[in-house]
Design an enzyme around this catalytic site. Structure first.
Site, PDB file in Angstrom:
ATOM      1  N   ARG B 118     -34.206 -10.945 -28.665  1.00 11.38           N
ATOM      2  CA  ARG B 118     -34.237  -9.620 -28.023  1.00 11.38           C
ATOM      3  C   ARG B 118     -35.599  -9.261 -27.439  1.00 11.38           C
ATOM      4  O   ARG B 118     -35.928  -8.087 -27.290  1.00 11.38           O
ATOM      5  CB  ARG B 118     -33.792  -8.519 -28.987  1.00 11.38           C
ATOM      6  CG  ARG B 118     -32.391  -8.725 -29.538  1.00 11.38           C
ATOM      7  CD  ARG B 118     -31.808  -7.491 -30.156  1.00 11.38           C
ATOM      8  NE  ARG B 118     -30.582  -7.826 -30.860  1.00 11.38           N
ATOM      9  CZ  ARG B 118     -30.534  -8.191 -32.149  1.00 11.38           C
ATOM     10  NH1 ARG B 118     -31.630  -8.248 -32.863  1.00 11.38           N
ATOM     11  NH2 ARG B 118     -29.376  -8.485 -32.692  1.00 11.38           N
ATOM     12  N   LYS B 140     -38.751  -8.493 -12.410  1.00 12.03           N
ATOM     13  CA  LYS B 140     -37.334  -8.848 -12.271  1.00 12.03           C
ATOM     14  C   LYS B 140     -37.137 -10.264 -12.762  1.00 12.03           C
ATOM     15  O   LYS B 140     -37.828 -11.191 -12.319  1.00 12.03           O
ATOM     16  CB  LYS B 140     -36.902  -8.766 -10.813  1.00 12.03           C
ATOM     17  CG  LYS B 140     -36.614  -7.372 -10.338  1.00 12.03           C
ATOM     18  CD  LYS B 140     -35.929  -7.459  -8.979  1.00 12.03           C
ATOM     19  CE  LYS B 140     -35.647  -6.108  -8.412  1.00 12.03           C
ATOM     20  NZ  LYS B 140     -34.942  -6.219  -7.116  1.00 12.03           N
ATOM     21  N   GLU B 182     -41.742 -14.272   2.825  1.00 10.90           N
ATOM     22  CA  GLU B 182     -41.944 -13.078   1.989  1.00 10.90           C
ATOM     23  C   GLU B 182     -43.262 -12.379   2.332  1.00 10.90           C
ATOM     24  O   GLU B 182     -43.350 -11.153   2.267  1.00 10.90           O
ATOM     25  CB  GLU B 182     -41.927 -13.438   0.493  1.00 10.90           C
ATOM     26  CG  GLU B 182     -40.565 -13.858  -0.061  1.00 10.90           C
ATOM     27  CD  GLU B 182     -39.624 -12.682  -0.409  1.00 10.90           C
ATOM     28  OE1 GLU B 182     -39.998 -11.511  -0.198  1.00 10.90           O
ATOM     29  OE2 GLU B 182     -38.501 -12.967  -0.875  1.00 10.90           O
ATOM     30  N   LYS B 224     -46.705  -5.218  -3.123  1.00 10.81           N
ATOM     31  CA  LYS B 224     -45.572  -5.208  -4.050  1.00 10.81           C
ATOM     32  C   LYS B 224     -45.903  -4.381  -5.293  1.00 10.81           C
ATOM     33  O   LYS B 224     -45.066  -3.613  -5.782  1.00 10.81           O
ATOM     34  CB  LYS B 224     -45.170  -6.629  -4.445  1.00 10.81           C
ATOM     35  CG  LYS B 224     -43.945  -6.607  -5.342  1.00 10.81           C
ATOM     36  CD  LYS B 224     -43.138  -7.878  -5.320  1.00 10.81           C
ATOM     37  CE  LYS B 224     -41.881  -7.679  -6.152  1.00 10.81           C
ATOM     38  NZ  LYS B 224     -41.092  -8.897  -6.296  1.00 10.81           N
ATOM     39  N   GLU B 234     -36.180   0.022  -9.702  1.00  5.98           N
ATOM     40  CA  GLU B 234     -35.432   0.003  -8.444  1.00  5.98           C
ATOM     41  C   GLU B 234     -34.409   1.116  -8.318  1.00  5.98           C
ATOM     42  O   GLU B 234     -33.219   0.886  -8.134  1.00  5.98           O
ATOM     43  CB  GLU B 234     -34.762  -1.364  -8.239  1.00  5.98           C
ATOM     44  CG  GLU B 234     -34.301  -1.523  -6.797  1.00  5.98           C
ATOM     45  CD  GLU B 234     -33.893  -2.944  -6.474  1.00  5.98           C
ATOM     46  OE1 GLU B 234     -34.329  -3.869  -7.163  1.00  5.98           O
ATOM     47  OE2 GLU B 234     -33.128  -3.109  -5.501  1.00  5.98           O
ATOM     48  N   ARG B 238     -38.244   0.824  -4.080  1.00  4.03           N
ATOM     49  CA  ARG B 238     -38.350  -0.600  -4.373  1.00  4.03           C
ATOM     50  C   ARG B 238     -37.297  -1.401  -3.610  1.00  4.03           C
ATOM     51  O   ARG B 238     -37.497  -2.582  -3.313  1.00  4.03           O
ATOM     52  CB  ARG B 238     -38.206  -0.845  -5.880  1.00  4.03           C
ATOM     53  CG  ARG B 238     -38.406  -2.286  -6.246  1.00  4.03           C
ATOM     54  CD  ARG B 238     -38.670  -2.469  -7.719  1.00  4.03           C
ATOM     55  NE  ARG B 238     -38.709  -3.882  -8.034  1.00  4.03           N
ATOM     56  CZ  ARG B 238     -39.083  -4.369  -9.199  1.00  4.03           C
ATOM     57  NH1 ARG B 238     -39.461  -3.559 -10.157  1.00  4.03           N
ATOM     58  NH2 ARG B 238     -39.090  -5.667  -9.418  1.00  4.03           N
ATOM     59  N   ASN B 242     -36.073  -5.506  -0.361  1.00  2.74           N
ATOM     60  CA  ASN B 242     -34.910  -6.339  -0.076  1.00  2.74           C
ATOM     61  C   ASN B 242     -34.635  -6.504   1.423  1.00  2.74           C
ATOM     62  O   ASN B 242     -33.558  -6.956   1.789  1.00  2.74           O
ATOM     63  CB  ASN B 242     -33.676  -5.767  -0.770  1.00  2.74           C
ATOM     64  CG  ASN B 242     -33.759  -5.949  -2.275  1.00  2.74           C
ATOM     65  OD1 ASN B 242     -34.177  -6.991  -2.756  1.00  2.74           O
ATOM     66  ND2 ASN B 242     -33.385  -4.927  -3.013  1.00  2.74           N
ATOM     67  N   HIS B 245     -32.585  -9.344   2.585  1.00  4.56           N
ATOM     68  CA  HIS B 245     -32.043  -9.999   1.401  1.00  4.56           C
ATOM     69  C   HIS B 245     -30.520  -9.890   1.282  1.00  4.56           C
ATOM     70  O   HIS B 245     -29.898 -10.777   0.713  1.00  4.56           O
ATOM     71  CB  HIS B 245     -32.697  -9.443   0.130  1.00  4.56           C
ATOM     72  CG  HIS B 245     -34.062 -10.016  -0.124  1.00  4.56           C
ATOM     73  ND1 HIS B 245     -35.077  -9.927   0.794  1.00  4.56           N
ATOM     74  CD2 HIS B 245     -34.584 -10.707  -1.185  1.00  4.56           C
ATOM     75  CE1 HIS B 245     -36.157 -10.520   0.307  1.00  4.56           C
ATOM     76  NE2 HIS B 245     -35.886 -11.000  -0.889  1.00  4.56           N
ATOM     77  N   HIS B 249     -28.933 -13.238   0.945  1.00  5.07           N
ATOM     78  CA  HIS B 249     -28.170 -13.658  -0.232  1.00  5.07           C
ATOM     79  C   HIS B 249     -26.796 -14.196   0.172  1.00  5.07           C
ATOM     80  O   HIS B 249     -26.289 -15.135  -0.438  1.00  5.07           O
ATOM     81  CB  HIS B 249     -28.004 -12.490  -1.214  1.00  5.07           C
ATOM     82  CG  HIS B 249     -29.268 -12.166  -1.957  1.00  5.07           C
ATOM     83  ND1 HIS B 249     -29.399 -11.037  -2.724  1.00  5.07           N
ATOM     84  CD2 HIS B 249     -30.452 -12.834  -2.058  1.00  5.07           C
ATOM     85  CE1 HIS B 249     -30.613 -11.016  -3.267  1.00  5.07           C
ATOM     86  NE2 HIS B 249     -31.270 -12.085  -2.871  1.00  5.07           N
ATOM     87  N   HIS B 262     -34.605 -19.798  -0.354  1.00  9.32           N
ATOM     88  CA  HIS B 262     -34.568 -18.337  -0.317  1.00  9.32           C
ATOM     89  C   HIS B 262     -35.363 -17.783   0.877  1.00  9.32           C
ATOM     90  O   HIS B 262     -34.884 -16.910   1.612  1.00  9.32           O
ATOM     91  CB  HIS B 262     -35.125 -17.779  -1.638  1.00  9.32           C
ATOM     92  CG  HIS B 262     -35.214 -16.292  -1.684  1.00  9.32           C
ATOM     93  ND1 HIS B 262     -34.105 -15.479  -1.694  1.00  9.32           N
ATOM     94  CD2 HIS B 262     -36.289 -15.462  -1.708  1.00  9.32           C
ATOM     95  CE1 HIS B 262     -34.486 -14.214  -1.733  1.00  9.32           C
ATOM     96  NE2 HIS B 262     -35.807 -14.171  -1.740  1.00  9.32           N
TER      97      HIS B 262
END
Lengths: 359, 359
Positions: B118, B140, B182, B224, B234, B238, B242, B245, B249, B262
């Site tokens: 955890r 992330k 990026e 960033k 997010e 934020r 994307n 993206h 994606h 990517h």
């Protein structure tokens, strides 16, 4: 209906306890944020309560995923079925997951909610005594690894917990007993008065007297909520909740998950901890006998399985999360109603306990 | 050496940027809490940098798990190998995980750290330009699902990020270009001056001038970090990160993870977003051409793969995390250096973009 609050600042949430709460849609409605609800349950609970649970969520997209029933399915592979269904159904990041079932369903649903899209809300509807008094409070979620219980998981608090004591009517006797093991645990670790109340009322609880069950659930949840509020991520006193668990986890892992119920394993484990506390000079033989008596009345095992050798115990205990820097930390008893955690005990006393506390 | 701080209250952490930082054990030592360190890397990076990374951690139990290299391995099954090794080696809950590699390694290691017992701490040592400017900042973490990228994960901040620009010397040209996608993105979404600086220095960056690379990495990370500090989980701005993206994606999932890098996918995706912004009247045709020109200089694709039909695009975009209540939210451009997010656009303009922005 009783309402308790688990006090965790902006992550605080209510626990509702009462009869027939599954017929009260107004209770859960305020805790759903988005428009999509995924109920996660298992093949035993679904035929009994899934329709009623679905009816709680009106005017929403409600779907369900039904997992196989049993601790042996609490793993990453079966967890993935929840993700499959969420993604297949285009559930968005405001979706609410609902755990309808026992501790396994609660832990898996909670972890799925923690991880799906990096976190969505969830609601707990625990249907076993064990999950009502244990996993519904505290935000611990996760799955097992073949070599260790709950090794993969997250802290993720629910939006609300709904405990309908009527669901206990359909619970097997063996599962009811397993739940009572955790109930008795709260008495042992921090609440002597509750332990004494349990000694007086155990047969009533076994007979499923709903008023007594509601009282026992409330007192258990309150004890757990107090501990969790003081120590959300288990840095200190929260570890006391693990009385009997280090031994118990070894029993569960050693016998194969599912062979011994969690409550059965920790019942034997609490007796091992009690016996070791006697060896350490804190409990008397009479104390140990008194603790054993209540477990026996609850039809719980007081001895570990003889198939499990001392070596196997040590192997599984060394893999337990409570190990820090190679040392097995154990929860032990100063007295009935007062537990403490220690890694500072003579190693031979642990061996002696494993050897001597046998049927 | 440059030191940036990502400002997230008690979860704040430093990013160190410079040449030869992998030879400076003093940098990372203060960030290890326990006595056990597990380095997670892949079969491409291990022969190049694993020995140096191990040498950073003196007087500790240091182990390593080497995963296969590629986005197609970023899934729950391969993730489980990290847990296998942690549990097999009795790594305790104060263990530190170290991500040594690109974005896939960073995301998987971060999620393993978030979920192991955890939550345990982790340190990032990103070795690709993409991971240095993107996944090393923001917390992330996660893995892919066959039907959607990064659908399973957690927000989990590292203790520290160590960016040794010398690792870029061994990076394939195609990976360097993917990282520049990026970098250029930061200029497009919020930093016109940086976009102009990139227009002036692109060939120097492609030639791996280390001073220029360090500047580009710093400016990217600073952009960033500013966004993440304002919006850690997010909820708002934020999402601007994307840009490209949602389209990208769809390209990655539709072509099969790993076929398009990517950075390549979001390069084509940013062009689709730019063209749609032109259709909406915000960008001029000259703006779109100017954006396309810098991607072309960086040897990045500006058109999506023709194999991917509009229908396939819509299928994968509908499964994207940025969908809320069934609506595809897109990041679009008001101008070069100013992005916004919107689900409120004429649906036919999205179709027109998918149809017309083709090679």
């Amino acid at each position: 209906m009783i309402t308790l609050t688990v006090d965790l600042a902006e992550r605080s949430y209510p626990i509702f306890i009462g009869q027939d709460l599954l017929q009260q849609p107004g209770l859960v409605a305020p805790f759903v944020k988005g428009t999509q609800v995924m109920i996660v349950t298992n093949s035993t609970v679904a035929p009994l309560y899934l329709d009623r649970a679905k009816a709680l969520f009106t005017d929403l997209q409600v779907d369900a995923v039904v997992l196989p029933d049993g601790e042996e399915y609490k793993n990453l592979e079966i967890l993935n079925r929840i993700f499959d269904q969420l993604i297949g159904g285009h559930f968005d990041r405001k979706s609410t997951l609902v755990a309808l079932g026992g501790g396994v369903i609660g832990d898996m649903t909670g972890f799925a909610a923690a991880a799906y899209q990096r976190g969505v809300p969830f609601i707990q509807i625990p249907t076993t005594l064990l999950s009502q008094v244990d996993s519904s409070v505290g935000g611990k979620t996760g799955v097992n690894h073949p070599q260790g219980k709950n090794m993969i998981g997250a802290f993720h608090q629910p939006q609300a917990v709904v405990i309908d004591t009527l669901t206990l009517n359909t619970l097997e006797d063996r599962q009811l007993s397993a739940g009572l093991a955790e109930v008795i645990k709260y008495g042992l670790i921090r609440d002597l008065a509750f332990f004494e109340w349990l000694e007086q009322n155990l047969e009533g609880l076994m007979a499923r007297d709903h008023a007594l069950l509601a009282q026992a659930i409330e007192r258990s949840c309150q004890n757990k909520a107090d501990i969790v509020a003081a120590d959300e991520t288990e840095q200190g006193q929260r570890a006391l909740l693990n009385l009997g668990h280090t031994f118990g986890h070894a029993i569960e892992a050693g016998m194969g998950y599912g062979a011994w119920l969690h409550g059965e394993a920790i019942s034997a484990g609490m007796m091992q901890a009690a016996y070791m506390s006697q060896l350490l000079g804190d409990l008397s033989a009479a104390d140990v006998e008194r603790i054993g008596a209540i477990f026996k009345r609850a039809k719980l095992p007081i001895y570990p399985p003889n198939e499990l050798s001392n070596e196997q115990f040590m192997h599984y205990m060394a893999g337990d999360k409570k190990v820090q820097a190679g040392k097995v930390r154990l929860v032990l008893l100063k007295s009935i109603g007062q537990a403490y955690i220690s890694g500072d005990y003579p190693a031979e006393l642990l061996q002696k306990t494993l050897t001597e506390w046998r049927s």
